[in-house]
Write a protein that holds these residues in place. Structure first.
Motif, short mmCIF file in Angstrom:
data_model
loop_
_atom_site.label_atom_id
_atom_site.label_comp_id
_atom_site.label_asym_id
_atom_site.label_seq_id
_atom_site.Cartn_x
_atom_site.Cartn_y
_atom_site.Cartn_z
N SER A 1 0.86 -1.08 0.03
CA SER A 1 0.00 -0.09 0.07
C SER A 1 0.79 1.15 0.12
O SER A 1 0.56 2.23 -0.80
N ALA A 2 1.92 1.46 0.76
CA ALA A 2 2.91 2.50 0.84
C ALA A 2 3.58 2.51 -0.66
O ALA A 2 3.85 3.68 -0.86
N LYS A 3 3.99 1.43 -1.18
CA LYS A 3 4.50 1.47 -2.25
C LYS A 3 3.67 2.28 -3.52
O LYS A 3 4.11 3.30 -4.13
N SER A 4 2.33 1.92 -3.59
CA SER A 4 1.55 2.33 -4.53
C SER A 4 1.16 3.71 -4.19
O SER A 4 1.05 4.82 -5.08
N TYR A 5 1.16 4.36 -2.85
CA TYR A 5 1.17 5.66 -2.67
C TYR A 5 2.23 6.30 -2.70
O TYR A 5 2.16 7.57 -3.17
N TRP A 6 3.56 5.98 -2.53
CA TRP A 6 4.57 6.75 -2.46
C TRP A 6 4.96 6.91 -3.94
O TRP A 6 5.41 7.64 -4.44
N GLU A 7 4.58 5.98 -4.97
CA GLU A 7 5.02 6.11 -6.25
C GLU A 7 4.24 7.44 -6.91
O GLU A 7 4.63 7.71 -7.90
N GLN A 8 2.83 7.59 -6.53
CA GLN A 8 2.19 8.66 -6.86
C GLN A 8 2.57 9.96 -6.26
O GLN A 8 1.91 11.07 -6.61
N LEU A 9 3.44 10.21 -5.58
CA LEU A 9 3.94 11.41 -4.92
C LEU A 9 4.74 12.33 -5.78
O LEU A 9 5.52 11.57 -6.72
N LYS A 10 4.88 13.53 -5.44
CA LYS A 10 5.72 14.21 -6.49
C LYS A 10 6.72 15.17 -5.35
O LYS A 10 6.63 15.37 -4.33
N ASP A 11 7.75 15.37 -6.33
CA ASP A 11 8.99 16.41 -5.81
C ASP A 11 9.35 16.10 -4.23
O ASP A 11 9.42 14.80 -4.28
#
Length: 357
Positions: free
Chosen positions: A114-124
């Motif tokens: 879940s954290a991987k999916s969330y982190w991958e869409q974060l920016k900058d």
């Protein structure tokens, strides 16, 4: 501490988790999202002092439910994640190992995914500064035979119980997700924690509360097993320091520099209680008269000892409490919080440790 982050804490109603939540709310400017399933050892009463704080949010959710995890991460958009949710009692892992595999291994896997999916869409900067801190135990290393040896971050894993094996498994998952997927993870392995709000299946609160009732004080085997004791508030301050200063992909051992035999821990508790409770039940002269030795538990490790030089050097953290000061504070807390103690014993906990007779 001048920290203004949005931090998600799993297991925030547990012993270490509630201490972490209270510290973040009381001592930083952070927003805290507490995700807890509220199993037998999860206790919202431990969070009474912060429950109405505008920066505190509670989600009653199971880390084994990835849909709930995805919803919570996407809704709150945390800057950091501290993973404390775990089944943690060795005795229970011997009786019911499946629960430990489910929560500690499958739950950690779900949280990583879940954290991987969330982190991958974060920016900058939000993506660059995100941290996943996995809180583990020194029990993954097994035990030490030589009194001059210490666990370091490079010590090979050699778990002895279903509990420590499940935590070792979760540690390996976290390292693999860092190496393969580059998620900025951190791991800490701590020594035995003690302090306020600890569930009474663990040694120190069990002895304190049993002594007050005039009940036997069971000690496994000959009581010569050695543990390094870490006051819980020192531990959570170390966790915050690792969050802020730790290098992704690294492991940090956290110890209290207090190696003591279990029997000596019990005797010290009795000595302090003797001075604090002069009028004992059943005409006892000393609470030490209640000490009894019971059959040792299977696979009981003899000695744990942490080399905490890495965190002291790289993170500049050292414990503030020695065992005497921390134990005095702990005993005083239990004596002053009868309602908490009474409520936690009114649930499904039968106040029995493995090996009692």
């Amino acid at each position: 501490m001048k920290i203004n982050k949005k931090i998600l804490v799993t297991g925030g109603a547990g012993f270490i988790g509630s201490a972490m939540v209270r510290h973040l709310i009381d001592s930083t400017h952070s927003t805290v999202i507490n995700v807890d399933k509220l199993t037998y050892s999860g206790n919202l009463q431990s969070l009474e002092s912060v429950k109405n704080n505008k920066n505190y949010f509670f989600e009653n959710a199971d880390i084994c439910n990835i849909n709930d995890l995805n919803r919570i991460l996407n809704n709150y958009q945390p800057d950091m994640l501290v993973h404390l949710a775990a089944e943690s009692h060795v005795d229970r892992s011997i009786d019911s190992p499946a629960e430990f595999i489910q929560t500690n291994v499958i739950g950690t896997f779900n949280l990583l995914e879940s954290a991987k999916s969330y982190w991958e869409q974060l920016k900058d900067l939000k993506k660059e500064n995100f941290r996943f801190l996995h809180v583990s135990t020194d029990e993954v290393y097994g035990d030490l035979e030589n009194t001059s040896d210490f666990f370091t971050e490079d010590t090979s894993y050699n778990p002895s119980s279903p509990y420590s094996a499940s935590k070792a498994s979760s540690d390996h998952l976290v390292r693999a997700w860092f190496r393969t997927f580059k998620i900025p993870t951190l791991i800490t392995n701590c020594s035995n924690n003690y302090g306020p709000c600890q569930f009474p299946e663990k040694l120190i609160p069990h002895i304190i509360l049993s002594a007050q009732k005039g009940e036997k004080l069971p000690v496994y085997g000959d009581g010569k097993q050695i543990r390094d004791w870490l006051y819980v508030e020192d531990h959570v301050q170390a966790l915050v320091a690792v969050l802020m200063k730790g290098k992704p992909g690294q492991t940090y051992n956290i110890g209290g520099n207090n190696e003591i035999q279990n029997i000596d821990v019990v005797k010290r508790i009795c000595t302090i209680l003797d001075s604090k409770i002069p009028n004992k039940l059943n005409g006892l002269k000393s609470f030490s008269d209640l000490i009894c030795f019971v059959k040792d538990r299977p696979g009981h490790d003899l000695r744990y000892a942490i080399d905490a030089s890495k965190i002291q050097t790289e993170i500049e953290w050292i414990p503030k409490e020695n065992f005497e000061s921390g134990l005095e504070k702990t005993i005083s807390w239990y004596l002053d919080n009868n309602e908490w103690c009474s409520n936690v014993q009114n649930g499904n906990y039968k106040f029995i440790r493995l090996g009692e007779i």
